[in-house]
Design an enzyme around this catalytic site. Sequence first.
Site, PDB file in Angstrom:
ATOM      1  N   GLU A  31      -5.684  36.773  16.810  1.00  0.00           N
ATOM      2  CA  GLU A  31      -4.768  37.930  16.884  1.00  0.00           C
ATOM      3  C   GLU A  31      -5.557  39.239  16.993  1.00  0.00           C
ATOM      4  O   GLU A  31      -5.105  40.191  17.641  1.00  0.00           O
ATOM      5  CB  GLU A  31      -3.824  37.920  15.671  1.00  0.00           C
ATOM      6  CG  GLU A  31      -2.767  36.830  15.829  1.00  0.00           C
ATOM      7  CD  GLU A  31      -2.364  36.130  14.562  1.00  0.00           C
ATOM      8  OE1 GLU A  31      -2.523  36.694  13.466  1.00  0.00           O
ATOM      9  OE2 GLU A  31      -1.882  34.975  14.661  1.00  0.00           O
ATOM     10  N   ASN A  36      -4.808  31.989   5.618  1.00  0.00           N
ATOM     11  CA  ASN A  36      -4.728  33.311   6.233  1.00  0.00           C
ATOM     12  C   ASN A  36      -3.275  33.765   6.180  1.00  0.00           C
ATOM     13  O   ASN A  36      -2.443  33.308   6.961  1.00  0.00           O
ATOM     14  CB  ASN A  36      -5.220  33.232   7.689  1.00  0.00           C
ATOM     15  CG  ASN A  36      -5.016  34.546   8.418  1.00  0.00           C
ATOM     16  OD1 ASN A  36      -4.855  35.596   7.793  1.00  0.00           O
ATOM     17  ND2 ASN A  36      -5.020  34.496   9.745  1.00  0.00           N
ATOM     18  N   SER A  66      -1.651  25.763  13.858  1.00  0.00           N
ATOM     19  CA  SER A  66      -0.463  24.969  13.518  1.00  0.00           C
ATOM     20  C   SER A  66      -0.759  23.832  12.536  1.00  0.00           C
ATOM     21  O   SER A  66      -0.177  22.745  12.644  1.00  0.00           O
ATOM     22  CB  SER A  66       0.224  24.451  14.782  1.00  0.00           C
ATOM     23  OG  SER A  66       0.767  25.546  15.498  1.00  0.00           O
ATOM     24  N   GLU A  70     -10.235  27.721  16.512  1.00  0.00           N
ATOM     25  CA  GLU A  70      -8.798  27.960  16.536  1.00  0.00           C
ATOM     26  C   GLU A  70      -8.342  28.144  17.980  1.00  0.00           C
ATOM     27  O   GLU A  70      -8.360  29.282  18.502  1.00  0.00           O
ATOM     28  CB  GLU A  70      -8.459  29.217  15.736  1.00  0.00           C
ATOM     29  CG  GLU A  70      -8.813  29.116  14.272  1.00  0.00           C
ATOM     30  CD  GLU A  70      -7.897  29.987  13.431  1.00  0.00           C
ATOM     31  OE1 GLU A  70      -7.167  29.441  12.608  1.00  0.00           O
ATOM     32  OE2 GLU A  70      -7.888  31.209  13.651  1.00  0.00           O
ATOM     33  N   GLY A 115       0.198  29.379  15.662  1.00  0.00           N
ATOM     34  CA  GLY A 115       1.577  29.826  15.483  1.00  0.00           C
ATOM     35  C   GLY A 115       2.556  29.212  16.470  1.00  0.00           C
ATOM     36  O   GLY A 115       3.679  29.688  16.611  1.00  0.00           O
ATOM     37  N   LYS A 174      -2.065  36.516   6.995  1.00  0.00           N
ATOM     38  CA  LYS A 174      -1.739  37.509   8.028  1.00  0.00           C
ATOM     39  C   LYS A 174      -1.008  38.695   7.371  1.00  0.00           C
ATOM     40  O   LYS A 174      -1.397  39.110   6.291  1.00  0.00           O
ATOM     41  CB  LYS A 174      -0.908  36.874   9.149  1.00  0.00           C
ATOM     42  CG  LYS A 174      -1.492  35.560   9.639  1.00  0.00           C
ATOM     43  CD  LYS A 174      -0.856  35.086  10.917  1.00  0.00           C
ATOM     44  CE  LYS A 174      -1.288  33.669  11.211  1.00  0.00           C
ATOM     45  NZ  LYS A 174      -1.287  33.352  12.620  1.00  0.00           N
ATOM     46  N   HIS A 224     -10.556  36.744  14.646  1.00  0.00           N
ATOM     47  CA  HIS A 224      -9.338  35.931  14.671  1.00  0.00           C
ATOM     48  C   HIS A 224      -8.618  36.172  16.006  1.00  0.00           C
ATOM     49  O   HIS A 224      -8.677  37.273  16.563  1.00  0.00           O
ATOM     50  CB  HIS A 224      -8.433  36.323  13.495  1.00  0.00           C
ATOM     51  CG  HIS A 224      -7.237  35.430  13.379  1.00  0.00           C
ATOM     52  ND1 HIS A 224      -6.098  35.631  14.128  1.00  0.00           N
ATOM     53  CD2 HIS A 224      -7.016  34.312  12.641  1.00  0.00           C
ATOM     54  CE1 HIS A 224      -5.226  34.671  13.836  1.00  0.00           C
ATOM     55  NE2 HIS A 224      -5.758  33.859  12.937  1.00  0.00           N
TER      56      HIS A 224
HETATM   57  C1  PEP Z   1      -4.278  31.377  11.753  1.00  0.00           C
HETATM   58  O1  PEP Z   1      -3.673  32.413  11.488  1.00  0.00           O
HETATM   59  O2  PEP Z   1      -5.496  31.356  11.675  1.00  0.00           O
HETATM   60  C2  PEP Z   1      -3.525  30.204  12.148  1.00  0.00           C
HETATM   61  C3  PEP Z   1      -4.185  29.128  12.434  1.00  0.00           C
HETATM   62  O3  PEP Z   1      -2.143  30.312  12.184  1.00  0.00           O
HETATM   63  P1  PEP Z   1      -1.077  29.098  12.192  1.00  0.00           P
HETATM   64  O4  PEP Z   1      -1.534  28.103  11.163  1.00  0.00           O
HETATM   65  O5  PEP Z   1       0.220  29.728  11.851  1.00  0.00           O
HETATM   66  O6  PEP Z   1      -1.124  28.480  13.553  1.00  0.00           O
END
Ligand code: PEP
Length: 249
Positions: free
Chosen positions: A98, A9, A213, A168, A174, A11, A96
Amino acid sequence: MNRPVMAANWKMNNGPTSAREFMKAFLDQYPRQNDRTVLFFPPALSLAAVAAGLGDRRDVLLGVQNVHWADQGAFTGELSVAMARDAGARVVLVGHSERRHVFGETDEQTALKCAAVERGGLTPLLCVGEKLDEREAGNAESVVVSQLRAGLSQMQHLAVREVMIAYEPVWAIGTGRNATPDDASAMHKVIREELKSLCGERARFTPILYGGSVNTGNAPALLAASEVDGLLAGGASVDASSWLTIARA
Ligand code: PEP
């Protein structure tokens, strides 16, 4: 474990020029691989560049990060499922964290989006996950189960349609603080059980990805955890060399 799905992803990173460079660097070192599926969620403006880079690589799929639930209309700034399909997407990220926690997307909206994705013949990748205070209050499972039920509630053919789920935890996205493989396994088991009640046998084959992460160091252990069918990486997927290492984990 099901055939792993390794999802990137990006983003709001990698516009068309850097997407082209990324795909060249990645594909040069990632020969066709039949034991896993790699999935890219570029920003919508970079879809064409990624699709062109992929050519006939069927082991690598393209997705979009978001869609509107309506088929068309006066929704400035939004994308429809039909447009995503036309641009080469096969999968759509829905819910997601976000989208939920920065843009205020509700469970009702995730349900409408999953239904629209189904109607449009694409596969939803529904993201679910609890916030830190919800985990600390002992409510992680109930939050995740209720997001899962709500998100899939408007789909018409759950028992036969392909769906993917990503667990998630919001506190892991993040932050550099991933869930442990045991914590991920435990929650994936809960999700699998709930899926069984929603879509029967198909639940066994539904990919449940872990995200939060993920990095080059923790990817192998997370991927090896029981009930984890793949990984969804954000930050670590933006750079071709770290994503190569993760995609091959
Ligand atoms: C994500 O955007 O789905 C995600 C898991 O981000 P990160 O790996 O940066 O934590």
